[in-house]
Design an enzyme around this catalytic site. Sequence first.
Site, PDB file in Angstrom:
ATOM      1  N   ASP A   1      -2.866   9.614   7.819  1.00  0.00           N
ATOM      2  CA  ASP A   1      -3.653  11.077   8.155  1.00  0.00           C
ATOM      3  C   ASP A   1      -5.119  10.496   8.478  1.00  0.00           C
ATOM      4  OD1 ASP A   1      -5.333   9.116   5.877  1.00  0.00           O
ATOM      5  OD2 ASP A   1      -5.670  11.191   4.369  1.00  0.00           O
ATOM      6  N   SER A   2      -5.164   9.269   9.078  1.00  0.00           N
ATOM      7  CA  SER A   2      -6.312   8.890  10.220  1.00  0.00           C
ATOM      8  C   SER A   2      -6.300   9.614  11.039  1.00  0.00           C
ATOM      9  CB  SER A   2      -6.350   7.394  10.137  1.00  0.00           C
ATOM     10  OG  SER A   2      -5.101   6.671   9.867  1.00  0.00           O
TER      11      SER A   2
ATOM     12  N   GLU B   1      -7.578  -1.034  -0.187  1.00  0.00           N
ATOM     13  CA  GLU B   1      -8.600  -0.756   1.803  1.00  0.00           C
ATOM     14  C   GLU B   1     -10.551  -0.879   1.251  1.00  0.00           C
ATOM     15  OE1 GLU B   1      -9.647   2.224   4.952  1.00  0.00           O
ATOM     16  OE2 GLU B   1      -8.196   2.858   3.170  1.00  0.00           O
TER      17      GLU B   1
ATOM     18  N   ASP C   1       2.047   8.880   5.360  1.00  0.00           N
ATOM     19  CA  ASP C   1       0.594   9.465   3.902  1.00  0.00           C
ATOM     20  C   ASP C   1       1.116  11.171   3.937  1.00  0.00           C
ATOM     21  OD1 ASP C   1      -1.591   7.796   3.794  1.00  0.00           O
ATOM     22  OD2 ASP C   1      -2.345   7.785   5.096  1.00  0.00           O
TER      23      ASP C   1
ATOM     24  N   GLU D   1      -3.140   8.230  -2.221  1.00  0.00           N
ATOM     25  CA  GLU D   1      -4.411   7.865  -2.485  1.00  0.00           C
ATOM     26  C   GLU D   1      -4.542   8.034  -4.428  1.00  0.00           C
ATOM     27  OE1 GLU D   1      -7.636   8.657   0.010  1.00  0.00           O
ATOM     28  OE2 GLU D   1      -6.093   8.052   1.793  1.00  0.00           O
TER      29      GLU D   1
ATOM     30  N   LYS E   1       3.182   8.265   0.833  1.00  0.00           N
ATOM     31  CA  LYS E   1       1.474   6.591   0.217  1.00  0.00           C
ATOM     32  C   LYS E   1       1.132   8.220  -0.550  1.00  0.00           C
ATOM     33  CE  LYS E   1      -1.165   5.182   2.936  1.00  0.00           C
ATOM     34  NZ  LYS E   1      -2.654   5.245   2.515  1.00  0.00           N
TER      35      LYS E   1
END
EC number: 2.1.2.11
Length: 265
Positions: A45-46, A181, A84, A114, A112
């Site tokens: 999602d970067s 991270e 993501d 978070e 993925k």
Amino acid sequence: MKKVTTSTLLKMKQQSEKISALTAYDASFSKLFDEQGIDVLLIGDSLGMVLQGCDDTLGVSIDDVAYHTRAVRKGVERAFVIADMPFMSYSTPEQTYLNAAKLMAAGASMVKLEGGRWLLESIQGLNERGVPVCGHLGLTPQSVHVFGGFKVQGRDDLQAEQMLEQAKEMAAAGIQLLVLECVPTELAGAISQAVDIPVIGIGAGPETDGQILVMHDMFGISANYMPKFSKNYLQETGDMRTAVSQYIEEVKDGSFPSEAHSFSK
């Protein structure tokens, strides 16, 4: 050319072979990275920051990630592809299952998420439905406003202990990969040793089972700034393919990240 699978990644950890990973967002770069021998590609999602020009990742939608996942998949023959799940796309287990299905249908081999123990039910449910899961602890960019900015996590003893316990719980719930991270090297190493699954670091020091960078940072072309934990391989080599090859080589031989790219307690 043998495809990388979850079994491949687990075997690499067991044999102490470092895992190389990069983000990718289209077929051209995914093909270039794949041809150089990258192990894992993440549609992050970067993309909200490096492609869409936003200040954070919060505006990225599930459809955005699915679109880029379809593109990335078309360039890949060997690498393992992770997508993501963006901000607020997995708030409930039911929502998680539906959105994960979209990403798997688009070509992801894993999704993925978070967050920590609040995800345990969703992790178990995804596994039961045949969806492999990657966890993400430490600096989780979707929580940037909770953290008060992009800051190193796990420097105090309580926070470090909580992160270690959450990693164990998530592994027990069924994640098959974990991203750490922006956490201190010592903590990242302890977590990597405490769980049987592969742990991939970004700004987490050299003691994890592998490394990932945002491709724009690795090429030194990010619009805003170069994170401390990254390295401009394109500047060093002058060629994209050579830059990727050198990054992979340095991850594999353990020379990246160095102390200069890592955080201490």
